[in-house]
Design a protein around this motif. Structure first.
Motif, mmCIF file in Angstrom:
data_model
loop_
_atom_site.group_PDB
_atom_site.id
_atom_site.type_symbol
_atom_site.label_atom_id
_atom_site.label_comp_id
_atom_site.label_asym_id
_atom_site.label_seq_id
_atom_site.Cartn_x
_atom_site.Cartn_y
_atom_site.Cartn_z
ATOM 1 N N THR A 176 -10.385 -12.394 6.764
ATOM 2 C CA THR A 176 -9.419 -11.674 7.591
ATOM 3 C C THR A 176 -9.102 -10.339 6.941
ATOM 4 N N VAL A 177 -9.237 -9.276 7.716
ATOM 5 C CA VAL A 177 -8.903 -7.945 7.234
ATOM 6 C C VAL A 177 -7.867 -7.344 8.172
ATOM 7 N N GLY A 178 -7.119 -6.389 7.646
ATOM 8 C CA GLY A 178 -6.098 -5.780 8.485
ATOM 9 C C GLY A 178 -5.446 -4.600 7.806
ATOM 10 N N GLY A 179 -4.442 -4.094 8.440
ATOM 11 C CA GLY A 179 -3.738 -2.942 7.932
ATOM 12 C C GLY A 179 -2.754 -2.439 8.968
ATOM 13 N N MET A 180 -2.455 -1.155 8.878
ATOM 14 C CA MET A 180 -1.552 -0.529 9.837
ATOM 15 C C MET A 180 -2.337 0.500 10.642
ATOM 16 N N VAL A 181 -2.072 0.562 11.930
ATOM 17 C CA VAL A 181 -2.676 1.588 12.761
ATOM 18 C C VAL A 181 -2.232 2.952 12.241
#
Length: 206
Positions: A176-181
């Motif tokens: 799972t990868v992610g962040g902030m727009v």
């Protein structure tokens, strides 16, 4: 989301190929003047008669079991009868960093074939090595690419073309990868298939 996920996976599998082609014109390593030829011979300890072909060459090393990403190395490929020398140009000196011999190559991967204007990969016991042979202007150097290809592809060598012989595969694991727009406080995340580099060559015995 599926389109985004698929795109990320494709980029991860082909990042070395894309980068090797697009960054080629930035190096400008001297190799075709009388002075540079003499220095190549001196620094790499090569007899003048032993140099068969020289070209700027970008390469990626993909150790088996790694995730398929690569930091492109920009250097010089020097073909001799004693191996294809991959050399860096540091502080106005040519430095050998690797040497590929035909007997180390277990199989070869190319999408379009021997004369296609594209990078190709050779696979050894321990890793896949992708080679992008380029001109100072950043285009694929067709004649020298063919020289490298023919030298490394010994008679009877297995050559994968088209979709066959891809050396990056899914492991069945996920990440799972992610962040902030960018520019917002909106979070995002997605789950990706974890990939690995493996050896698709027909099994050989030592």
């Amino acid at each position: 989301m599926n389109t985004f996920k698929s795109s990320i996976q494709n980029v991860a599998a082909a990042i070395g190929l894309i980068a090797a082609v697009t960054v080629g014109g930035c190096v400008m390593i001297p190799y075709d003047t009388p002075e540079s030829k003499a220095q190549i011979q001196h620094d790499l300890k090569i007899a003048p008669s032993d140099i068969q072909a020289v070209s700027e060459t970008n390469w990626c090393l993909f150790p088996y079991g790694s995730d398929g990403s690569c930091r492109v190395t920009q250097g010089l490929g020097v073909l001799t009868s004693k191996g294809l020398i991959l050399s860096l140009y540091k502080n106005h000196t040519y430095v050998e960093t690797a040497r590929i011999l035909p007997e180390q190559v277990q199989c070869v991967k190319t999408d379009g074939g021997r004369t296609a204007l594209e990078p190709f990969s050779v696979l050894t016991k321990d890793q896949a090595i992708m080679l992008a042979v380029i001109t100072p202007g950043g285009r694929l150097n067709g004649p020298v690419k063919v020289s490298f290809f023919d030298y490394l592809t010994k008679p009877g060598q297995h050559v994968f073309t088209g979709a066959d012989g891809r050396y990056v595969r899914k492991t069945g694991r996920h990440q799972t990868v992610g962040g902030m727009v960018s520019g917002t406080a909106i979070p995002w995340s997605t789950t990706l298939d974890v990939t690995e580099v493996y050896n698709p060559c027909p099994q050989v015995t030592d």
